[in-house]
Design a protein around this motif. Structure first.
Motif, mmCIF file in Angstrom:
data_model
loop_
_atom_site.group_PDB
_atom_site.id
_atom_site.type_symbol
_atom_site.label_atom_id
_atom_site.label_comp_id
_atom_site.label_asym_id
_atom_site.label_seq_id
_atom_site.Cartn_x
_atom_site.Cartn_y
_atom_site.Cartn_z
ATOM 1 N N ASN A 98 0.828 -1.218 0.000
ATOM 2 C CA ASN A 98 0.000 0.000 0.000
ATOM 3 C C ASN A 98 0.861 1.268 0.000
ATOM 4 O O ASN A 98 0.524 2.251 -0.677
ATOM 5 N N VAL A 99 1.965 1.247 0.738
ATOM 6 C CA VAL A 99 2.857 2.419 0.769
ATOM 7 C C VAL A 99 3.456 2.662 -0.611
ATOM 8 O O VAL A 99 3.485 3.797 -1.114
ATOM 9 N N LEU A 100 3.944 1.600 -1.244
ATOM 10 C CA LEU A 100 4.563 1.751 -2.565
ATOM 11 C C LEU A 100 3.527 2.140 -3.632
ATOM 12 O O LEU A 100 3.846 2.890 -4.559
ATOM 13 N N TYR A 137 7.309 -3.666 -8.962
ATOM 14 C CA TYR A 137 7.771 -4.030 -7.615
ATOM 15 C C TYR A 137 9.040 -4.870 -7.760
ATOM 16 O O TYR A 137 9.089 -5.788 -8.593
ATOM 17 N N GLU A 138 10.038 -4.580 -6.940
ATOM 18 C CA GLU A 138 11.261 -5.391 -6.927
ATOM 19 C C GLU A 138 11.432 -6.008 -5.546
ATOM 20 O O GLU A 138 11.378 -5.297 -4.537
ATOM 21 N N LEU A 139 11.648 -7.308 -5.535
ATOM 22 C CA LEU A 139 11.867 -8.033 -4.281
ATOM 23 C C LEU A 139 13.359 -8.323 -4.137
ATOM 24 O O LEU A 139 13.999 -8.823 -5.070
ATOM 25 N N VAL A 140 13.906 -7.982 -2.977
ATOM 26 C CA VAL A 140 15.330 -8.213 -2.685
ATOM 27 C C VAL A 140 15.423 -9.152 -1.484
ATOM 28 O O VAL A 140 14.878 -8.849 -0.419
ATOM 29 N N VAL A 141 16.104 -10.276 -1.686
ATOM 30 C CA VAL A 141 16.303 -11.273 -0.626
ATOM 31 C C VAL A 141 17.798 -11.359 -0.344
ATOM 32 O O VAL A 141 18.580 -11.669 -1.253
ATOM 33 N N LEU A 194 11.083 -5.034 -0.097
ATOM 34 C CA LEU A 194 10.224 -4.758 -1.256
ATOM 35 C C LEU A 194 10.370 -3.283 -1.600
ATOM 36 O O LEU A 194 10.290 -2.413 -0.722
ATOM 37 N N SER A 195 10.602 -3.006 -2.880
ATOM 38 C CA SER A 195 10.802 -1.623 -3.308
ATOM 39 C C SER A 195 10.179 -1.416 -4.682
ATOM 40 O O SER A 195 9.666 -2.353 -5.299
ATOM 41 N N SER A 196 10.247 -0.182 -5.155
ATOM 42 C CA SER A 196 9.784 0.169 -6.495
ATOM 43 C C SER A 196 10.781 1.147 -7.097
ATOM 44 O O SER A 196 11.787 1.497 -6.481
ATOM 45 N N GLN A 197 10.471 1.625 -8.314
ATOM 46 C CA GLN A 197 11.432 2.478 -9.013
ATOM 47 C C GLN A 197 11.673 3.799 -8.284
ATOM 48 O O GLN A 197 12.796 4.275 -8.180
ATOM 49 N N GLN A 198 10.620 4.416 -7.777
ATOM 50 C CA GLN A 198 10.764 5.688 -7.076
ATOM 51 C C GLN A 198 10.428 5.595 -5.578
ATOM 52 O O GLN A 198 10.516 6.597 -4.878
ATOM 53 N N GLY A 199 10.064 4.425 -5.130
ATOM 54 C CA GLY A 199 9.686 4.248 -3.736
ATOM 55 C C GLY A 199 10.837 3.772 -2.874
ATOM 56 O O GLY A 199 11.907 3.412 -3.370
ATOM 57 N N PRO A 200 10.656 3.772 -1.560
ATOM 58 C CA PRO A 200 11.718 3.311 -0.648
ATOM 59 C C PRO A 200 11.783 1.786 -0.602
ATOM 60 O O PRO A 200 10.868 1.093 -1.047
ATOM 61 N N SER A 201 12.874 1.283 -0.036
ATOM 62 C CA SER A 201 13.002 -0.158 0.224
ATOM 63 C C SER A 201 12.448 -0.452 1.608
ATOM 64 O O SER A 201 12.953 0.074 2.595
ATOM 65 N N ILE A 202 11.414 -1.260 1.658
ATOM 66 C CA ILE A 202 10.726 -1.559 2.913
ATOM 67 C C ILE A 202 10.998 -2.995 3.309
ATOM 68 O O ILE A 202 10.796 -3.928 2.509
ATOM 69 N N GLN A 203 11.469 -3.185 4.543
ATOM 70 C CA GLN A 203 11.730 -4.530 5.043
ATOM 71 C C GLN A 203 10.422 -5.204 5.437
ATOM 72 O O GLN A 203 9.592 -4.624 6.126
ATOM 73 N N ILE A 204 10.275 -6.450 4.977
ATOM 74 C CA ILE A 204 9.044 -7.202 5.214
ATOM 75 C C ILE A 204 9.162 -7.964 6.529
ATOM 76 O O ILE A 204 10.116 -8.735 6.729
ATOM 77 N N ALA A 205 8.188 -7.769 7.412
ATOM 78 C CA ALA A 205 8.224 -8.428 8.729
ATOM 79 C C ALA A 205 7.718 -9.850 8.676
ATOM 80 O O ALA A 205 8.212 -10.724 9.396
ATOM 81 N N ASP A 206 6.714 -10.121 7.836
ATOM 82 C CA ASP A 206 6.099 -11.464 7.787
ATOM 83 C C ASP A 206 6.561 -12.247 6.562
ATOM 84 O O ASP A 206 5.776 -12.944 5.932
#
Length: 293
Positions: free
Chosen positions: A80-82, A94-98, A280-292
């Motif tokens: 929702n934030v992105l 959406y880009e997922l980074v592990v 989880l991030s996007s092209q212009q959005g921040p990188s958000i750490q996923i808790a679950d």
């Protein structure tokens, strides 16, 4: 006799000095000390389960918390934030980074996957197969681009035969390894039994490859993957993220692969590569750490 010797020695100065030393030589004194009582060793009581649990809680409280702990969000909130940030870019991705731990001797994580809803049209792999006889005919029917025997080795070294995937039958792997190991090995394309690219069921392997894409981490163990488009429904984004994380966890040993256990080909257990963070991030959005994650 001793009296005469004493009188003579008293008259001589040199002998009188020696006599004095003999007369007053200190003797060793022997002391008696009472035996020290042996100390009784106290038995250390073994802690109970409750006491151990209390100790662990205290240690966990004292342990330093990661600076990223306060920045975590649930997957739904992160989406929702992105979405709010990329409201003017519905085709953003959406880009997922592990991020995984890379220890000494740890192989770079890689594998193949097929998302429930693809983000873009899949690129077709160009497959080269080392096989002869019936296996070569089956590979051609399954859709292999180049099929042949040991005569293909020189063409690969010269760059005449280009491919994105190399498969080999078990009977020919020893013939191609001495020459192609140094050429295909650094590129990660050398056929190997561990990856499943050395097999006698080449046609079945090619059929399983159709409709799948390859993912691969870098040298630091970081995996980056476009996971969904911004205009996808939230449920589709969640499905793609959950599916890809499951694939990565199986490849890194965090989840047991039921298919590998059913085949029972690899009896040795893979070393677990711990997953440290999922972002989880996007092209212009921040990188958000996923808790679950």
């Amino acid at each position: 006799m001793s009296l005469v010797f004493t009188q003579l020695a008293s008259r001589c100065r040199q002998c009188s000095g020696t006599l004095g030393l003999l007369r007053y030589t200190p003797q060793r004194q022997f002391h008696y000390t009472p035996a020290v009582l042996a100390r009784k060793e106290k038995k250390v009581p073994t802690p109970t389960k409750k006491q151990l649990a209390v100790k662990e809680r205290k240690r966990a409280k004292k342990a330093k918390k990661s600076i990223y702990d306060n920045e975590k969000m649930t997957l739904a909130d992160a989406i929702n934030v992105l979405r709010a940030v990329e409201v003017a870019h519905p085709n953003a991705t959406y880009e997922l980074v592990v991020k995984t731990e890379m220890g000494k001797g740890t192989t770079i994580p890689k594998g193949r996957f097929n998302l429930p809803r693809e983000t873009k049209a899949q690129t077709k792999d160009r497959i080269l197969v080392f096989a002869e006889g019936r296996q070569a005919e089956e590979a051609k029917k399954a859709g292999a681009d180049i099929v042949g025997g040991l005569e293909l080795v020189e063409g690969i070294i010269n760059g005449r035969h280009q491919a994105t995937m190399f498969l080999c039958s078990r009977s020919l792997i020893r013939g191609i390894t001495p020459k192609l190991g140094r050429v295909l090995g650094p590129r990660g394309l050398m056929p190997s039994e561990r990856r499943g690219t050395v097999t006698d069921d080449i046609a079945g392997f090619i059929r399983r490859l159709k409709g799948t894409s390859e993912w691969k981490g870098d040298k630091e163990g970081t995996i980056r993957q476009p996971i969904a488009k911004m205009h996808f429904p939230v449920s589709d984004v969640v499905k793609n993220v959950r599916y890809f994380l499951t694939v990565v966890k199986r490849a890194t040993g965090n989840i047991r692969d039921p298919q590998a256990e059913a085949n029972k080909k690899d009896t040795s257990q893979k070393p677990v590569q711990a997953i440290t963070r999922v972002l989880l991030s996007s092209q212009q959005g921040p990188s958000i750490q996923i808790a679950d994650a």
